[in-house]
Write a protein that holds these residues in place. Structure first.
Motif, PDB file in Angstrom:
ATOM      1  N   GLU A   1      -6.485  30.091  29.578  1.00 59.37           N
ATOM      2  CA  GLU A   1      -5.439  30.860  29.151  1.00 59.37           C
ATOM      3  C   GLU A   1      -4.178  30.434  29.740  1.00 59.37           C
ATOM      4  OE1 GLU A   1      -6.334  34.948  28.882  1.00 59.37           O
ATOM      5  OE2 GLU A   1      -7.799  34.641  27.046  1.00 59.37           O
TER       6      GLU A   1
ATOM      7  N   GLN B   1      -3.207  27.028  29.114  1.00 61.72           N
ATOM      8  CA  GLN B   1      -2.325  27.073  27.717  1.00 61.72           C
ATOM      9  C   GLN B   1      -1.036  27.378  28.000  1.00 61.72           C
ATOM     10  OE1 GLN B   1      -5.127  29.463  25.661  1.00 61.72           O
ATOM     11  NE2 GLN B   1      -6.485  27.943  24.943  1.00 61.72           N
ATOM     12  N   SER B   2      -0.906  28.538  28.697  1.00 56.71           N
ATOM     13  CA  SER B   2       0.624  28.829  28.845  1.00 56.71           C
ATOM     14  C   SER B   2       1.510  27.579  29.498  1.00 56.71           C
ATOM     15  CB  SER B   2       0.703  30.113  29.932  1.00 56.71           C
ATOM     16  OG  SER B   2       0.279  29.905  31.130  1.00 56.71           O
TER      17      SER B   2
ATOM     18  N   GLN C   1     -12.311  31.990  31.213  1.00 60.18           N
ATOM     19  CA  GLN C   1     -11.363  32.119  30.102  1.00 60.18           C
ATOM     20  C   GLN C   1      -9.914  32.338  30.801  1.00 60.18           C
ATOM     21  OE1 GLN C   1     -11.836  31.268  27.128  1.00 60.18           O
ATOM     22  NE2 GLN C   1      -9.773  31.901  26.593  1.00 60.18           N
TER      23      GLN C   1
END
Length: 276
Positions: free
Chosen positions: A40, A43-44, A36
């Motif tokens: 993340e 995604q950033s 995960q």
């Protein structure tokens, strides 16, 4: 609307470059990672990302369901890239080590592909690209676990390609040789978990060869090593083709070994491969 692709193993290396490279090329990229924290991070960086772990069947279903929700039920391409290695001599590989690596490098790839095929059948088209390796063409010592998964992946992919001839689903193998990635560093935990090298009859060879390579701080490129962008370039060539070739080599060693496998007697090829 831009075409969509689901890519596995995007935390680093080949998958990471493919995710960003295809996004720059105009594709809608769904970049997946096993952890995960990497999801993340991606995604950033502006990527659409979700957790997918080949060893977790539920995560395959959940990730694909989320992707289809975002696209309205379609998916133009699947790039099965995620994999790991477990270095060690074949005689030192316990059953558990082989079970673990096959769960990821083969069974998970197969499960995800089976989930995607009905989507592509319904929409009437699709590309399924499986990332094999030069080690799906020829073997290398100390890599029995990885070699065997890639040879199995080649057989599975070739069979699927033939069976899909009556559809517009294109099934393709990518076969990179030495490419800049973290696969060596990422293999260390698997080596430490499964290989009892100190009690192996090859303990001396482990000390002087494999362990030095595994734990050495890498400086500079290996011979013939190419950046991950070389694989992305071939991936784009496949995706832009309505009738792609069955397999695509990446790096000079893959071309050389592909040729030698066809023309040399087995013992002559063994003599070359035994040098590592």
């Amino acid at each position: 609307m831009s075409k969509s692709i689901l890519i596995t193993g995007c935390s680093s290396g080949i998958g990471y470059d493919a995710a960003h490279g295809l996004k720059r090329a105009g594709w809608r990229v769904f970049a997946t990672c096993r952890q995960q924290k990497d999801v993340e991070r991606l995604q950033s960086e502006g990527l659409e990302s979700i957790r997918l772990d080949y060893a977790d069947e539920g995560s395959l279903r959940d990730a694909l369901a989320w992707v289809l929700e975002q696209t309205g039920g379609t998916l133009d391409a699947l790039y099965n890239n995620g994999a790991h290695a477990c270095p060690g001599a074949a005689e030192d590989l316990p059953r558990g080590a082989l079970r673990e690596i096959f769960e990821v490098n083969l069974f998970g790839v197969h499960d995800l592909t089976r989930l995607v095929i009905p989507v592509m059948r319904a929409q009437g088209h699709g590309h399924i690209i499986n990332c094999s390796s030069i080690l799906g063409l020829v073997v290398a010592p100390w890599r029995a676990a990885y070699n065997s998964t890639k040879f199995a992946l080649e057989g599975l992919t070739d069979t699927l390609r033939i069976e899909m001839r009556d559809t517009n689903i294109k099934v393709v193998l990518l076969e990179p040789g030495p490419v800049t990635s973290r696969i060596r560093a990422n293999s260390v935990p698997h080596f430490e978990k499964w290989i009892d090298w100190e009690n192996s009859p090859r303990a001396g060879q482990y000390r002087t060869s494999l362990r030095q390579r595994l734990y050495a701080k890498k400086e500079g490129k290996d011979t013939f090593e190419l950046p991950a962008s070389a694989v992305t370039a071939k991936l784009l060539k496949i995706l832009n083709s309505a009738n792609p070739a069955p397999r695509y080599y990446v790096t000079t060693p893959t071309y050389i070994m592909g040729t030698l496998r066809r023309i040399l007697p087995t013992r002559a090829l063994d003599a070359i491969l035994s040098r590592g």
